[in-house]
Every structure is written in C-alpha cells, then in structure tokens.
Design a protein around this motif. Sequence first.
Motif, mmCIF file in Angstrom:
data_model
loop_
_atom_site.group_PDB
_atom_site.id
_atom_site.type_symbol
_atom_site.label_atom_id
_atom_site.label_comp_id
_atom_site.label_asym_id
_atom_site.label_seq_id
_atom_site.Cartn_x
_atom_site.Cartn_y
_atom_site.Cartn_z
ATOM 1 N N TYR A 148 -4.531 -6.518 14.927
ATOM 2 C CA TYR A 148 -5.147 -6.375 13.605
ATOM 3 C C TYR A 148 -4.768 -5.069 12.906
ATOM 4 N N ASP A 149 -3.946 -4.257 13.536
ATOM 5 C CA ASP A 149 -3.574 -2.984 12.911
ATOM 6 C C ASP A 149 -2.128 -2.650 13.251
ATOM 7 N N GLN A 150 -1.250 -2.697 12.238
ATOM 8 C CA GLN A 150 0.150 -2.322 12.401
ATOM 9 C C GLN A 150 0.527 -1.344 11.282
ATOM 10 N N ARG A 151 1.152 -0.252 11.676
ATOM 11 C CA ARG A 151 1.533 0.772 10.691
ATOM 12 C C ARG A 151 2.727 1.569 11.202
ATOM 13 N N TYR A 152 3.218 2.486 10.349
ATOM 14 C CA TYR A 152 4.231 3.477 10.719
ATOM 15 C C TYR A 152 5.445 2.834 11.383
ATOM 16 N N PHE A 153 6.162 2.102 10.568
ATOM 17 C CA PHE A 153 7.288 1.279 11.003
ATOM 18 C C PHE A 153 8.612 1.900 10.589
ATOM 19 N N ASP A 154 9.673 1.415 11.201
ATOM 20 C CA ASP A 154 11.019 1.765 10.776
ATOM 21 C C ASP A 154 11.924 0.570 11.041
ATOM 22 N N MET A 155 13.118 0.594 10.463
ATOM 23 C CA MET A 155 14.015 -0.549 10.528
ATOM 24 C C MET A 155 15.455 -0.039 10.530
ATOM 25 N N ALA A 156 16.331 -0.710 11.282
ATOM 26 C CA ALA A 156 17.740 -0.311 11.352
ATOM 27 C C ALA A 156 18.600 -1.539 11.614
ATOM 28 N N LEU A 157 19.885 -1.434 11.252
ATOM 29 C CA LEU A 157 20.840 -2.520 11.436
ATOM 30 C C LEU A 157 21.466 -2.427 12.820
ATOM 31 N N CYS B 179 1.513 9.045 12.686
ATOM 32 C CA CYS B 179 2.773 9.715 12.355
ATOM 33 C C CYS B 179 3.884 8.679 12.308
ATOM 34 N N ARG B 180 4.768 8.826 11.352
ATOM 35 C CA ARG B 180 5.846 7.854 11.214
ATOM 36 C C ARG B 180 6.758 7.871 12.443
ATOM 37 N N THR B 181 7.388 6.760 12.699
ATOM 38 C CA THR B 181 8.338 6.607 13.792
ATOM 39 C C THR B 181 9.760 6.626 13.236
ATOM 40 N N LYS B 182 10.732 6.854 14.121
ATOM 41 C CA LYS B 182 12.128 6.861 13.699
ATOM 42 C C LYS B 182 12.941 5.951 14.615
ATOM 43 N N TYR C 283 0.858 -1.184 0.000
ATOM 44 C CA TYR C 283 0.000 0.000 0.000
ATOM 45 C C TYR C 283 0.897 1.237 0.000
ATOM 46 N N PRO C 284 0.861 2.038 -1.080
ATOM 47 C CA PRO C 284 1.760 3.197 -1.149
ATOM 48 C C PRO C 284 1.293 4.315 -0.223
ATOM 49 N N HIS C 285 2.110 4.647 0.746
ATOM 50 C CA HIS C 285 1.796 5.694 1.718
ATOM 51 C C HIS C 285 3.106 6.416 2.013
ATOM 52 N N ASP C 286 3.200 7.676 1.596
ATOM 53 C CA ASP C 286 4.472 8.394 1.677
ATOM 54 C C ASP C 286 4.919 8.683 3.102
ATOM 55 N N GLU C 287 4.019 8.653 4.069
ATOM 56 C CA GLU C 287 4.402 8.835 5.463
ATOM 57 C C GLU C 287 4.701 7.492 6.119
ATOM 58 N N ASN C 288 4.341 6.398 5.453
ATOM 59 C CA ASN C 288 4.555 5.044 5.962
ATOM 60 C C ASN C 288 5.427 4.301 4.953
ATOM 61 N N LEU C 289 6.657 4.784 4.792
ATOM 62 C CA LEU C 289 7.513 4.361 3.684
ATOM 63 C C LEU C 289 7.896 2.890 3.753
ATOM 64 N N PRO C 290 7.696 2.129 2.686
ATOM 65 C CA PRO C 290 8.336 0.810 2.591
ATOM 66 C C PRO C 290 9.851 0.983 2.625
ATOM 67 N N LYS C 291 10.548 0.019 3.218
ATOM 68 C CA LYS C 291 11.977 0.182 3.444
ATOM 69 C C LYS C 291 12.749 -1.084 3.085
ATOM 70 N N LEU C 292 14.011 -0.897 2.718
ATOM 71 C CA LEU C 292 14.944 -1.990 2.484
ATOM 72 C C LEU C 292 16.068 -1.923 3.507
ATOM 73 N N LEU C 293 16.553 -3.095 3.923
ATOM 74 C CA LEU C 293 17.725 -3.179 4.796
ATOM 75 C C LEU C 293 18.613 -4.304 4.315
ATOM 76 N N PHE C 294 19.923 -4.023 4.241
ATOM 77 C CA PHE C 294 20.913 -4.992 3.779
ATOM 78 C C PHE C 294 21.727 -5.472 4.972
ATOM 79 N N LYS C 295 21.601 -6.752 5.324
ATOM 80 C CA LYS C 295 22.376 -7.323 6.414
ATOM 81 C C LYS C 295 23.765 -7.729 5.909
#
Length: 407
Positions: free
Chosen positions: A155-164, A213-216, A94-106
């Motif tokens: 049943y509701d998860q949104r506004y995620f972030d990811m880090a190494l 609101c997006r998280t960091k 689902y394209p949502h500019d405040e809920n950005l899909p993200k890539l992470l390279f391990k």
Amino acid sequence: MKSHLFRYILAMGLIVLLGACQRGKEEKSGIRFLSHGTNASCPYITRDTAGNTVVSWVENDSISNKGVMYYAVTNDDGYTFSEPRKIGATMGVYPHDENLPKLLFKPNGTIIALFGMEQHDARNKYAGKVMYAQSFDNGLHWEAPMPLVTDTTGYDQRYFDMALLPDGEAAAIWLDNRKETAAEGSTLYFARTSGNAGFQAAKPVVETVCQCCRTKLLVDKKGVIHIVYRDIINDSIRDMVHQTSADGGNSFSAPVRISADNWVVNGCPHTGPTLVANDHGLHFAWFTMGHGKGVFYCQSTDNGNTYTQKESLSTAPMAKHPQMTIDKKGEVYITWDEPVKVGNDFNSRIAFLHKSVDGRTLDSQAITADSTWCSYPVLGALQEGILVVFKQRVGNGTAIAYGIMEH
C-alpha cells in the motif's frame, strides 16, 4: 580557475518560446521552453532514442488544478526546445522534488512515464503509489496509467528510479512497505519490463532502507546494474549503501557502505545519493551529517570493492540534493542546492562542480544569484556544455529555470 560561463533563463508565464525562432545559433541564451502556470517543479533530464536531450517537469493543470507531466526536446544541442508536450495520462501526479517523476525512451519507440500519486490508504496517511504510463508511438498517444504494484498488501511505494537495460527493456527500483522484518525501514524492490506488457516479476532486493530518501539506479557500459540508497543500519545509522547485479537483476551483491559516516538520526533526511560511471570507475555524491555536514564525494575504481575517503564539496553545512552527470570525455559534473544568508534571512542557491575523469576538482562555483531562491537542480550533458535545470521561486509560485555551463 573558473572557466565556465553560465546563462540561465526562467521558464514561466504565458510566453511560448519567445524569440526561439528568431534567435540564431551564435549563442545558447534566451528563453527556450516554459511552464504554463505558477507551480512548476520536479525537473528531470533524460535522452530520447535519437540521443536528443529531453527535459520533463510537473505543473498544475489549469482546469483540474492537478499535477501533470510535461516534457520538451532539444535537437540542436540546447539552442532551442520543442513546445512543451503534456502527458495527460499522468494527471494527478504528486509533485515531490525528491521523488522525481521520470521518463525513459526504449529503443523500440516506447516511452515510459513513471510517477507517484497519493495513495489515500488508512494504513498510512503518507502512503504513496507508483504509477506508469506507456506510449508505443513516440509520445503521440498514451495508454491508461497502471500501478507498478498490484499486490494489495503493498500500500505504500515511493522514491523510485528507472534505467535502460542492455536488451532494450527498462528496469525500475522503488521503496515498498512490504517486508519480512519488524525493523524500521522500507524494502527496495526491482522489476523490469517485458515488451508492451510493462513491468513484471517484481522482487525484493534488500530491507531496512531509509523510507524518505530517493534511490539511484544506474546501468554501466558493461551491463552491470548498480543501486545506491540510504540504508538504516542497526536501527539508528543512516548511511549510503551500494549493491550491484551482473546478471540482469536476478541477483545482487551484498550491501556495502560507500562511506562509514555513522550518521545517527531518528528521522528521514529527504536527500538521496547520486552516481555516475566512466572509464575510470564509479563516482558518488550524497548528503550526510555524520563526520562532517553537507554534500560529499567519493569514487571506486574496482566496481565497488573499495571506496576512496570522502571529500567535502561545499563549505555550506546544509548543502543538499546532489545530482551528477558525465560528458562525452567522461569528465564528472556535480550540482546541488545550498543555503545562503541574505540579510537576516536565508535563500537557496545552486552550486556546480567540475571534476576530471579521475575525480580531480577542476572548478567549483555558485551559479545562481544569492538574491533568488533556487533548488533541486539536475544535470545533463550536451554535445557542447552541461545543461543545468532547477526550480526557482517567482512571486508566489515556482518556475522551471535552466542554463548551460560552457567551458
């Protein structure tokens, strides 16, 4: 003095890397990569295991008309990008500019794509689901997507972030409906990967977080985990809050406001915080309409024990969606979008600000024309210059545009 030169190019249409092979390295200009269709959005910047800059985005699949993630890589500091690579496992994102899909390279070659989908749950018609897909061979093949949360009460998860994390595993945070209080807001959860098994041992960190609101999430050089989000304080105030973990996410410090804006609003602003860390300390940017309106900045030199007085970054009262990065010297760069009046109407332009290592403003300027509509910028540091990627309206659709700030 404005010492930067900005060149940006639209990435749209059916032209694949036009002129990329013909262009020499005398300048960083020309078309680099594209979005195949007319509904591209959600640009995001990260790095692969070799340190190359990677840009990902979402566009509608030409056959299914569903959202799908693409990414492209530059291994020559932004002079050229690879042909866009489609991540089929993300079909339906689902394209949502405040809920950005993200890539992470391990470091072990695993790539994780983290993205949101519609939940279609009767308990909340706006509910979302966070999914992730893994590739164990540097993107050649992708495993089937998995839900980040398998608990049926979630049943509701949104506004995620990811880090190494320092041990090579990935950490994720997200907002979740599961909570133990009747107070308004979502619960912020934390989880980390365990090898190829994916994300495990999800745990709640804090409740009453602003739902939209997006998280960091940031991990500094010392391995300290930082989370920043918009909290709901006393059921009415929506201010930015910072927490840390020095034990890999097993425990977190108590929430502390980075600025006592005391913004009372009965609704979701849909614009979250951003954070970077350098040798001088922590640097924050965010949007508020409490005690001032627009995008603001502050810093902390003692790991979040104290914060400087907030500083306004734009004269536009509705400047929003800030993002930050640092370069190899530790200097700080901030971008955001802001409305600009054109005749009797308003467009949106991208602004850019450069600060020294210790937070002194060196340069500030608008970097897109007032005649265009550009929004949701993101930043990434190259070896020479700062890559700025954003969404731009083109005709009846949207495209991905990018450019390099050189100084």
